[in-house]
Design a protein around this motif. Structure first.
Motif, short mmCIF file in Angstrom:
data_model
loop_
_atom_site.label_atom_id
_atom_site.label_comp_id
_atom_site.label_asym_id
_atom_site.label_seq_id
_atom_site.Cartn_x
_atom_site.Cartn_y
_atom_site.Cartn_z
N ILE A 164 1.08 -1.27 -0.22
CA ILE A 164 0.13 0.09 0.34
C ILE A 164 0.64 1.40 0.10
CG2 ILE A 164 -1.53 1.37 1.11
CD1 ILE A 164 -3.04 -1.28 2.50
N TYR A 165 0.74 1.92 -1.18
CA TYR A 165 1.57 3.16 -1.24
C TYR A 165 0.75 4.31 -0.17
CZ TYR A 165 3.75 1.56 -5.44
OH TYR A 165 4.90 1.14 -5.82
N TRP A 211 -7.74 -9.85 -10.85
CA TRP A 211 -6.34 -10.25 -10.17
C TRP A 211 -5.64 -9.40 -9.45
CZ3 TRP A 211 -1.36 -8.34 -9.72
CH2 TRP A 211 -1.81 -6.76 -10.67
N LEU A 212 -5.95 -8.28 -9.78
CA LEU A 212 -6.02 -6.76 -8.35
C LEU A 212 -6.46 -6.68 -6.94
CD1 LEU A 212 -3.78 -5.28 -8.41
CD2 LEU A 212 -4.41 -2.85 -8.98
N ILE A 213 -8.01 -7.28 -7.25
CA ILE A 213 -9.02 -7.08 -5.74
C ILE A 213 -8.26 -8.85 -5.58
CG2 ILE A 213 -11.14 -8.11 -7.37
CD1 ILE A 213 -12.59 -6.71 -5.55
N GLY A 214 -7.96 -9.85 -6.66
CA GLY A 214 -7.59 -10.87 -5.87
C GLY A 214 -6.01 -11.03 -5.16
N ALA A 215 -5.58 -9.73 -5.77
CA ALA A 215 -4.20 -9.93 -4.87
C ALA A 215 -4.11 -9.27 -3.93
CB ALA A 215 -3.44 -8.89 -5.53
N MET A 284 -4.52 6.84 -0.04
CA MET A 284 -3.94 5.04 -0.24
C MET A 284 -3.76 4.12 -1.45
SD MET A 284 -4.35 3.99 3.83
CE MET A 284 -5.74 4.33 3.85
N THR A 285 -3.50 3.14 -1.55
CA THR A 285 -3.71 2.83 -3.15
C THR A 285 -2.82 1.29 -3.26
OG1 THR A 285 -3.93 2.50 -5.55
CG2 THR A 285 -1.50 3.61 -4.63
N PHE A 286 -3.03 0.50 -3.41
CA PHE A 286 -2.56 -1.11 -3.28
C PHE A 286 -2.41 -1.15 -4.78
CE2 PHE A 286 -3.05 -5.43 -3.92
CZ PHE A 286 -2.09 -6.00 -2.83
N ASN A 287 -1.10 -1.36 -5.13
CA ASN A 287 -0.42 -1.52 -6.34
C ASN A 287 1.09 -2.23 -5.95
OD1 ASN A 287 -0.32 -1.42 -8.61
ND2 ASN A 287 0.45 0.86 -9.29
N GLY A 288 1.62 -2.44 -7.18
CA GLY A 288 3.20 -3.42 -7.22
C GLY A 288 3.94 -2.02 -7.00
#
Length: 435
Positions: A164-165, A211-215, A284-288
């Motif tokens: 999470i950024y 795939w992102l919500i699954g991750a 906030m953001t969930f990212n790679g």
């Protein structure tokens, strides 16, 4: 007389056209490899942002060895994948490539002879330079469900993880400590409330991409069930109606009830989510880990930090994150230049070359020694590689995985409650097990 499926005909025609296009514009050797010259090793890839760095390294390699290596870019990734599929059908694959597939499909490439077994090459000490998790993603273990000979089949170029950024300036604006982001789930929810009260959208991600919500959900699946619990669920020994699976869905409901999600999150592709975070429209953001490069290009002055997904108080297992292998390369098992291809990849993944790539592309190198040369924010991501999920010896049916992700989206928008969602997932699981 059976009806002809027009879609099937069109798809078949397009595949044949792609094969003819490839064979028409590529030199072919007697073995079918697309790289015709014995002195040229061809690599197909999709990473347009790295082409310049790749070319500088191939120039250096040519000066050192006299072997010419050519990186050819095909983008976007769906165009690249279609080209690989068509080339495989015509035995026209380059010397080095990536099929961009899950393990089931990767296994089919290996069993067809399109991908070489690199175990022996790795056993001379080469494998020791890599993060262990990155190698695992490219390996098949004993007893795998696809019947692939145990061994190492791919060479990781970089590694990645999803975290999470958070925007430090927006945290400060909401009265939160920008140097101490939430660690627990309760702190995460409380931070979301304060951000919302300050008129700031708390959380965004490309949850329109399944795939992102699954991750994101996977961190909590592993934390509540552990690796064996995931395997037992795949085997049908643990139902999706189990209280631990229900808990995962309830976490998303809790975020919804506390207005954590940015508007339109379940239809948002990741590029739009990245833009929303980069422009300060969400805290906030969930990212790679690739987001570092993305945010630099979108907003070089963005002031952000990195945090792990918040931990659960009642979790039985440590919180892990999605990641490990980033981009990898596979050697064409049919190539007459197989030895040259392996030699190049061995050179390409040593510390000097990996450090150069990390500096110029802002990706985490697969060479663990090169991680010491990284900027601070990338070092945070590299540390998380040891906390990524283990590889599984089997996969859940894609239909069930799809049901999970779609139902998580439904919970976010309030279309379904968690109990109904897990019951529907279990229903799909039972249908698949009967097949």
């Amino acid at each position: 007389m059976s009806k002809v499926n027009i879609g099937t005909v069109i798809k078949a025609f397009c595949m044949l056209f792609a094969i003819f296009a490839i064979s028409g514009c590529s030199d072919t050797s007697s073995t079918g490899s697309s790289a015709g010259s014995e002195d040229v090793v061809k690599i197909w890839h999709w990473m347009t942002d790295r082409q310049e760095a790749f070319e500088k390294l191939t120039e250096q390699y040519y000066k050192e060895t006299g072997v010419k290596v050519v990186f050819e870019t095909y983008a976007p990734s769906d165009v690249y994948k279609n080209k690989i599929t068509a080339a495989a059908s015509g035995h026209l694959l380059p010397d080095i490539f990536n099929p961009q597939s899950d393990k089931k499909e990767l296994a089919s490439y290996i069993k067809a002879g399109y991908i070489a077994d690199l175990t022996d090459a790795m056993n001379d000490g080469w494998k020791d330079v890599f993060f262990e998790k990155s190698l695992i993603e490219n390996s098949f273990e004993e007893g795998n469900e696809w019947g692939v000979k145990p061994g190492i089949y791919g060479v990781p170029l970089d590694v990645s993880s999803l975290m999470i950024y958070y925007n430090k300036d927006l945290f400060k604006q909401a009265g939160l400590d920008p140097e101490n982001p939430p660690v627990t789930w309760a702190e995460f929810i409380e931070a979301g409330k304060k951000l919302r009260e300050a008129g700031i959208q708390p959380f965004v991600s490309g949850f329109g991409e399944a795939w992102l919500i699954g991750a994101f959900a996977a961190s909590y699946e592993w934390s509540l069930l552990g690796k064996q619990g995931i395997i037992d669920t795949i085997d049908g020994k643990i139902p999706y109606t189990d209280s631990r699976w229900l808990k995962v869905f309830k976490l998303f409901e809790e975020m919804k009830d506390n207005k954590m999600f940015a508007s339109g999150i379940v239809t948002m592709v990741n590029k739009d989510a990245e833009r929303t975070f980069a422009t300060g429209r969400a805290a906030m953001t969930f990212n790679g880990s690739w987001g570092i490069n993305v945010y630099k290009s979108m907003n070089s002055s963005l002031n952000y930090g990195i945090m792990y997904p918040p931990s659960l108080p009642d979790a039985q297992y440590p919180l892990l994150v999605f990641g490990g292998d980033g981009s990898s390369m596979f050697v064409n098992g049919e190539s007459p230049r197989k030895d040259k291809a392996i030699a190049f990849l061995k050179w390409f993944t040593q510390r000097p070359q990996q450090s150069f790539l990390a500096e110029n592309t802002l990706n985490i190198p697969s060479n663990k020694e090169s991680a010491q040369d990284l900027p601070e924010v990338l070092q945070e991501f590299s540390k998380s590689i040891t906390r990524t999920f283990d590889s599984l010896p089997k996969l859940e049916a894609w239909q069930v995985t799809n049901y999970i992700n779609l139902n998580l989206q439904s919970v976010i928008i309030g279309e379904k409650d968690p109990v109904r969602a897990v019951n529907e997932v279990q229903g799909e699981k039972e249908r698949q097990m009967k097949k």
